[in-house]
Structures are given as C-alpha cells and as structure tokens.
Design a protein around this motif. Structure first.
Motif, PDB file in Angstrom:
ATOM      1  N   ALA A 144       5.994  14.204  10.536  1.00 45.44           N
ATOM      2  CA  ALA A 144       5.177  13.289   9.669  1.00 45.44           C
ATOM      3  C   ALA A 144       5.321  12.045   9.945  1.00 45.44           C
ATOM      4  CB  ALA A 144       5.679  13.764   8.118  1.00 45.44           C
ATOM      5  N   THR A 145       5.757  11.644  11.117  1.00 45.25           N
ATOM      6  CA  THR A 145       6.235  10.168  11.335  1.00 45.25           C
ATOM      7  C   THR A 145       4.818   9.561  11.582  1.00 45.25           C
ATOM      8  OG1 THR A 145       6.518  10.711  13.725  1.00 45.25           O
ATOM      9  CG2 THR A 145       8.350  10.548  12.361  1.00 45.25           C
ATOM     10  N   LYS A 146       3.787  10.113  11.958  1.00 48.40           N
ATOM     11  CA  LYS A 146       2.462   9.294  12.427  1.00 48.40           C
ATOM     12  C   LYS A 146       1.387   9.487  11.190  1.00 48.40           C
ATOM     13  CE  LYS A 146       3.368   9.657  17.263  1.00 48.40           C
ATOM     14  NZ  LYS A 146       4.657  10.490  17.342  1.00 48.40           N
ATOM     15  N   VAL A 147       1.736  10.082  10.097  1.00 47.17           N
ATOM     16  CA  VAL A 147       0.521  10.466   9.086  1.00 47.17           C
ATOM     17  C   VAL A 147       0.182   9.124   8.539  1.00 47.17           C
ATOM     18  CG1 VAL A 147       0.098  11.046   6.788  1.00 47.17           C
ATOM     19  CG2 VAL A 147       1.652  12.545   8.240  1.00 47.17           C
ATOM     20  N   GLY A 148       1.065   7.875   8.370  1.00 47.34           N
ATOM     21  CA  GLY A 148       0.475   6.948   8.029  1.00 47.34           C
ATOM     22  C   GLY A 148       0.097   6.644   6.513  1.00 47.34           C
ATOM     23  N   PHE A 149       1.240   7.019   5.585  1.00 44.69           N
ATOM     24  CA  PHE A 149       0.997   6.867   4.172  1.00 44.69           C
ATOM     25  C   PHE A 149       1.406   5.502   3.843  1.00 44.69           C
ATOM     26  CE2 PHE A 149       2.271  11.342   3.714  1.00 44.69           C
ATOM     27  CZ  PHE A 149       1.125  11.930   3.169  1.00 44.69           C
ATOM     28  N   GLU A 150       1.858   4.604   4.775  1.00 41.28           N
ATOM     29  CA  GLU A 150       1.986   3.381   4.379  1.00 41.28           C
ATOM     30  C   GLU A 150       0.669   2.543   4.296  1.00 41.28           C
ATOM     31  OE1 GLU A 150       2.127   3.632   8.838  1.00 41.28           O
ATOM     32  OE2 GLU A 150       2.923   4.719   7.105  1.00 41.28           O
ATOM     33  N   GLU A 151      -0.472   3.085   4.669  1.00 38.41           N
ATOM     34  CA  GLU A 151      -1.953   2.512   4.269  1.00 38.41           C
ATOM     35  C   GLU A 151      -2.209   2.479   3.024  1.00 38.41           C
ATOM     36  OE1 GLU A 151      -4.498   4.307   7.204  1.00 38.41           O
ATOM     37  OE2 GLU A 151      -3.386   4.065   8.872  1.00 38.41           O
ATOM     38  N   ALA A 152      -1.602   3.007   2.251  1.00 39.87           N
ATOM     39  CA  ALA A 152      -1.953   3.384   0.788  1.00 39.87           C
ATOM     40  C   ALA A 152      -1.479   2.118  -0.115  1.00 39.87           C
ATOM     41  CB  ALA A 152      -1.485   4.485   0.004  1.00 39.87           C
ATOM     42  N   ASP A 153      -2.069   1.075   0.115  1.00 41.80           N
ATOM     43  CA  ASP A 153      -1.877  -0.115  -0.613  1.00 41.80           C
ATOM     44  C   ASP A 153      -2.845  -0.672  -1.644  1.00 41.80           C
ATOM     45  OD1 ASP A 153      -1.469  -2.891  -1.321  1.00 41.80           O
ATOM     46  OD2 ASP A 153      -1.913  -3.544   0.472  1.00 41.80           O
ATOM     47  N   PHE A 154      -2.290  -0.417  -2.780  1.00 39.94           N
ATOM     48  CA  PHE A 154      -3.047  -0.426  -4.090  1.00 39.94           C
ATOM     49  C   PHE A 154      -3.040  -1.906  -4.583  1.00 39.94           C
ATOM     50  CE2 PHE A 154      -1.878   4.036  -4.003  1.00 39.94           C
ATOM     51  CZ  PHE A 154      -2.922   4.719  -4.716  1.00 39.94           C
ATOM     52  N   GLY A 155      -2.672  -2.889  -3.931  1.00 40.22           N
ATOM     53  CA  GLY A 155      -2.803  -4.289  -4.326  1.00 40.22           C
ATOM     54  C   GLY A 155      -1.221  -4.708  -4.288  1.00 40.22           C
ATOM     55  N   TRP A 156      -0.209  -3.847  -4.278  1.00 39.23           N
ATOM     56  CA  TRP A 156       1.186  -4.231  -4.372  1.00 39.23           C
ATOM     57  C   TRP A 156       1.723  -4.348  -2.944  1.00 39.23           C
ATOM     58  CZ3 TRP A 156      -1.386  -2.537  -8.445  1.00 39.23           C
ATOM     59  CH2 TRP A 156      -0.927  -2.971  -9.559  1.00 39.23           C
ATOM     60  N   GLY A 157       1.154  -4.050  -2.110  1.00 43.12           N
ATOM     61  CA  GLY A 157       1.554  -4.101  -0.630  1.00 43.12           C
ATOM     62  C   GLY A 157       1.856  -2.597  -0.336  1.00 43.12           C
ATOM     63  N   LYS A 158       2.520  -2.797   0.922  1.00 44.19           N
ATOM     64  CA  LYS A 158       2.978  -1.401   1.387  1.00 44.19           C
ATOM     65  C   LYS A 158       4.210  -0.648   0.791  1.00 44.19           C
ATOM     66  CE  LYS A 158       1.483  -2.115   6.366  1.00 44.19           C
ATOM     67  NZ  LYS A 158       1.544  -2.062   7.698  1.00 44.19           N
ATOM     68  N   PRO A 159       4.329   0.434   0.551  1.00 46.60           N
ATOM     69  CA  PRO A 159       5.458   0.958  -0.090  1.00 46.60           C
ATOM     70  C   PRO A 159       6.807   0.924   0.717  1.00 46.60           C
ATOM     71  CG  PRO A 159       4.007   2.738   0.952  1.00 46.60           C
ATOM     72  CD  PRO A 159       3.259   1.482   1.068  1.00 46.60           C
ATOM     73  N   ALA A 160       7.673   0.809   0.068  1.00 53.50           N
ATOM     74  CA  ALA A 160       9.074   0.679   0.756  1.00 53.50           C
ATOM     75  C   ALA A 160       9.166   1.994   1.385  1.00 53.50           C
ATOM     76  CB  ALA A 160      10.000   0.383  -0.445  1.00 53.50           C
ATOM     77  N   TYR A 161       8.963   2.991   0.945  1.00 51.96           N
ATOM     78  CA  TYR A 161       9.047   4.428   1.428  1.00 51.96           C
ATOM     79  C   TYR A 161       7.670   5.148   0.869  1.00 51.96           C
ATOM     80  CZ  TYR A 161       9.478   9.179   2.496  1.00 51.96           C
ATOM     81  OH  TYR A 161       9.384  10.414   2.798  1.00 51.96           O
ATOM     82  N   GLY A 162       7.192   5.886   1.721  1.00 54.10           N
ATOM     83  CA  GLY A 162       5.808   6.704   1.221  1.00 54.10           C
ATOM     84  C   GLY A 162       5.843   7.993   2.028  1.00 54.10           C
ATOM     85  N   GLY A 163       5.967   8.980   1.307  1.00 57.30           N
ATOM     86  CA  GLY A 163       5.747  10.388   1.976  1.00 57.30           C
ATOM     87  C   GLY A 163       6.463  11.557   1.482  1.00 57.30           C
ATOM     88  N   ILE A 164       7.003  12.579   2.204  1.00 58.74           N
ATOM     89  CA  ILE A 164       7.539  13.927   1.677  1.00 58.74           C
ATOM     90  C   ILE A 164       8.557  13.430   0.817  1.00 58.74           C
ATOM     91  CG2 ILE A 164       8.416  15.917   2.402  1.00 58.74           C
ATOM     92  CD1 ILE A 164       6.331  15.196   4.900  1.00 58.74           C
ATOM     93  N   ALA A 165       8.950  14.327  -0.186  1.00 57.42           N
ATOM     94  CA  ALA A 165       9.835  14.001  -1.236  1.00 57.42           C
ATOM     95  C   ALA A 165      10.919  14.820  -0.704  1.00 57.42           C
ATOM     96  CB  ALA A 165       9.627  14.572  -2.581  1.00 57.42           C
ATOM     97  N   GLY A 166      11.122  15.760   0.114  1.00 59.49           N
ATOM     98  CA  GLY A 166      12.021  16.620   0.600  1.00 59.49           C
ATOM     99  C   GLY A 166      11.821  17.469   1.491  1.00 59.49           C
ATOM    100  N   ALA A 167      12.889  18.561   1.913  1.00 60.87           N
ATOM    101  CA  ALA A 167      12.437  19.649   2.542  1.00 60.87           C
ATOM    102  C   ALA A 167      12.427  20.806   1.758  1.00 60.87           C
ATOM    103  CB  ALA A 167      13.811  20.064   3.479  1.00 60.87           C
TER     104      ALA A 167
END
Length: 464
Positions: free
Chosen positions: A379-402
């Motif tokens: 999932a390294t290339k999914v691109g969840f960092e693109e979800a910027d709601f106006g607060w900038g990029k997330p410090a972490y965004g993605g899967i919560a665990g295994a």
C-alpha cells in the motif's frame, strides 16, 4: 538493540457525540447496481479500518471545525459517489448488489484531550487506540443492509484531528477509497467538482460466459483445514499485533544475503516479502513436510486489455500464490524465497486476471485458502496523503493495522525524518518472539532480549 517507542495511549479521554447519517447533499437516482465478480467474494466480506492524523493548520487554525468541514465535504462527494450512500443486499443466486437508497453513511464526531504531538509515533500501524477514534456503532456490523462507510472525526486539543474510516471492502479497494477521499478533500477546499469523476462499470470485471479457468489458482484450492493452522492463525484472542520499520539500513542488510543478480533485479518489497515469509514460517514451527503458501495481492488496474478506466473505484486486485514445503523454505538461502515472490508477481497477466474472476464464479465466490497462508499487499503507492481537507497532508494516513493472515506495506516517516516502510503483522505470542529473533538475524541488529520485548519494544529499530 531496539529501544521502547513512546507508549501508546491505551484509552484516550474521549467525548463522543451521537451518530448521524450523512446523505448526498443533492438528490441522486435510486437504482440497483450489481457488484463485479471481483468485488463479490467471501474474502472481501469485511469492513476495513483506516486512520488519518492531521496536524493543526497555520492557515485554518481554530477558525474552522474539522468535523463540520469533513461532514459537508462528504455530503457533496456522495452526490458523485451515490452508491456509497446506499447498502448492499443479496440479489438472485446470492449475487451482491448495491441498493442506491441515498440513506447515507454513518458519521460520528468526537473530542479527545490530547495533541498530535503527544501521540507521537503511536499513530503508526498498528494503532493501539483504534477503537476509540473509530467506533463501531450498534447495528453497523456486517456488510448486508448496513452503511458502506463509517466515519469518525476526532478533534484534538492542538487544533488537529483524526479521521477514522471503516470501509465495506466489497464496494471498493484502497485505491477506490483514496479516490473518494481525494474528491471530498477537493470539495472541502472549494472546488466545484472532483478533478477525477467516478466510474462504476463493474461489469468489466465480471466472469466470462461461460467462465473458464485457464490458469492454476492455488489460492482457491480446496485444502483440508489444518487444525493447528486454524487454531494458531485465526484465533485473534491468542495473537499479538506488532509493527516493524524498514529503512535503508535494514533493507541493505537483508540484501546482503542475496546473490548479485537478485539484488539488482529485485524491488524492496520483493526482498522484504521473501524475508518476512521465511522468518514467519520459521517462527510458526510448521512441520517441514507441510506446504506453506505466500499470496501476493496485486493490483491489476494497469493490465492491458482489461479496460479498467480512470475513475473506476471498485476492487481490482487479484491473488497470486506460490507454494513451498516449509522445511525447504526455512533451510534454503533467501534467494529461493525471492525467486518465488518474483514468480508470483510475474504470473499476473490479463488472462490470469480473467481466469481468477472465472474461478471465483465457478467455485461459488469462495474465500482464499487460509491453511498456512500469508497474504501481503503493498500500500506504499496508494497516495492517501492526497486527502487534504485544508489542514495539509496527514502526518500518517492509511491502514490501521494488520489482519490475522494479511500484512500491508505502508510508507512511514519517523520523527527524525527518515523515510521507510512499516509492516504490521499479527502472530501468536510465542511465534512473535521467534519471528523477532529471525528477523533480527536478517538485519544484523543483534538480539533483542525478552525484557525489551515485554516492554513492547519496537523490533529491529526504534522509531525515535
């Protein structure tokens, strides 16, 4: 020797508001939409948790309520993605369809008395407080007749917020969720329409008529259940959940065990997958004559001839499985496992995808084989960092665990700024200790003792 990471808050001090439904902000058509045959199988009948951690914005700061901004943006995005506001039901012969009722997605807003800085590296998967920032609302379990998305926005005292999402995996994959969130984020920032419009067209990934298996698919073979495998790997009560960070140093150490031709021709994820599969097999102490499986979850969107259009947000991944005797995998050089990983990836062609879909239909939409199986998804290339709601990029965004049999590679930047890959994994306690020992040998890091482990030390290397 690894040192303990900052302790994860086991329970956050939370105030959670009453759940509500977010419906499309404009009228949408009421219709039935069948899922594809790649969406519609037992292996995807669960809800997938994702977390996004946003810092305070110097431009928005305390002037905007993130819960209100996200809520309004989701309502606007559902106009374009109106199936997500409906529910799944069974059609003829058990075929799953989406009933586009526009009833809405579940939404909860909450407040936590903690800052993003105080959370530190505990935001990495596996998140130890996922149940606090992503609640399960009564009646939202299962996938039939239930909301397809559950969303929680938790405001932090620093002005940042946590966005938690549970996705019904049958409706979409990670790339589809990324596309929806990006659309909502664009609308939150004032655009009039998403930059990429969604495409349904689930029929393009349905079985041929008649369906025909033209490739071998051991991932769906009828294997007699192994009682020990099921007891060890499917009982989550007896499992522990840890994550491992792989930076350039760890990857270079693992590659030292490979011949030169494999070092130059193998990706980082291929090398890591081979290493982890071998260490995991050793750790589980499987009978040497038992067959073990490695299943690579491979996105088929780019396969020529499939005709998957830009904007498609259904599931597009297939399983590619390779087999080995446990004893041979454990005793062979790492290059043996790397060759098998590469073989799995090379199997996936347009015909392989079509054959996979046909086999799913011929076998009655089964789950993948679970006996001594290890599934890995990148999932390294999914691109969840693109979800910027106006607060900038997330410090972490993605899967919560295994999940019990499934691990995911996710991008992660440590607080020191080092970029690498985090892999969460679930194993029984005894196996996790042995897994750590084997992985430590692979990375030339020395041995982490039991005392460090019992303090929840971060294996391989500290995130600090």
């Amino acid at each position: 020797m690894a040192s303990p990471p900052p302790s994860s808050p086991a329970l956050l001090s939370m105030i959670r508001h009453k759940p509500e439904l977010i419906s499309p902000s404009q009228a949408t058509p009421h219709e039935l939409k069948p899922l594809s045959d790649l969406d519609d199988h037992e292996g995807l009948c669960f809800r997938f948790p994702f977390l996004f951690f946003y810092p305070n914005s110097p431009t928005i700061g305390g002037r905007e309520d993130p819960a209100r901004v996200v809520k309004e943006a989701l309502g606007k995005a559902l106009v374009y993605y109106n199936p997500l506001a409906g529910g799944i039901r069974e059609g003829p012969n058990g075929k799953l369809v989406v009933d586009c009722t526009a009833e809405g997605i579940l939404f909860v807003e909450a407040d936590a008395d903690i800052s993003l800085e105080e959370l530190g590296d505990s935001v990495r998967p596996p998140c130890g407080f996922v149940d606090e920032v992503l609640c399960d609302v009564a009646g939202s379990g299962g996938i039939i007749g239930c909301p397809l998305l559950l969303v929680q926005v938790t405001r932090l005292k620093c002005g940042g917020f946590i966005l938690g999402i549970r996705l019904n995996h049958a409706i979409s994959d990670t790339l589809g969720l990324r596309q929806f969130l990006k659309a909502a984020a664009e609308l939150a920032r004032g655009t009039h329409a998403p930059s990429r419009l969604p495409v349904w067209q689930r029929e393009i990934l349905c079985a041929r008529d008649p369906p025909r298996a033209t490739c071998r698919h051991p991932e769906f073979e009828d294997v007699v259940d192994d009682a020990r495998s099921a007891a060890m790997m499917l009982d989550t009560k007896n499992m522990v959940h840890r994550s491992f960070f792989f930076g350039p140093r760890e990857v270079a150490s693992i590659k030292k065990g490979l011949p030169n031709h494999l070092v130059s021709k193998s990706s980082t994820c291929e090398v890591l997958t081979a290493c982890l599969w071998k260490c995991r097999t050793i750790a589980l102490e499987i009978d040497p004559d038992d067959v073990v499986r490695l299943t690579c979850v491979i996105n088929a969107r780019g396969q020529r001839g499939l005709g998957v259009p830009p904007g498609y947000y259904g599931n597009t991944s297939v399983y590619a499985t390779v087999l080995s005797k446990a004893g041979h995998l454990c005793s062979s050089p790492l290059g043996y496992a790397v060759e098998l990983v590469k073989k799995a990836k090379e199997m996936v062609s347009e015909e392989y995808v079509r054959s996979s879909i046909d086999v799913l239909v011929l076998k009655g939409r089964p789950k993948y084989t679970t006996v001594w199986n290890f599934l890995v998804a990148d999932a390294t290339k999914v691109g969840f960092e693109e979800a910027d709601f106006g607060w900038g990029k997330p410090a972490y965004g993605g899967i919560a665990g295994a999940l019990p049999l499934i691990s995911f590679y996710v991008k992660y930047r440590t607080r020191k700024g080092e970029e690498g890959i985090v892999l969460p994994i679930m194993l029984p306690e005894r196996a996790m200790r042995r897994f750590l020992e084997e992985l430590t040998k692979m990375t030339d890091e020395g041995t982490t003792g039991d005392d460090d482990y019992s303090k929840d030390s971060t294996p391989i290397r500290s995130y600090l």
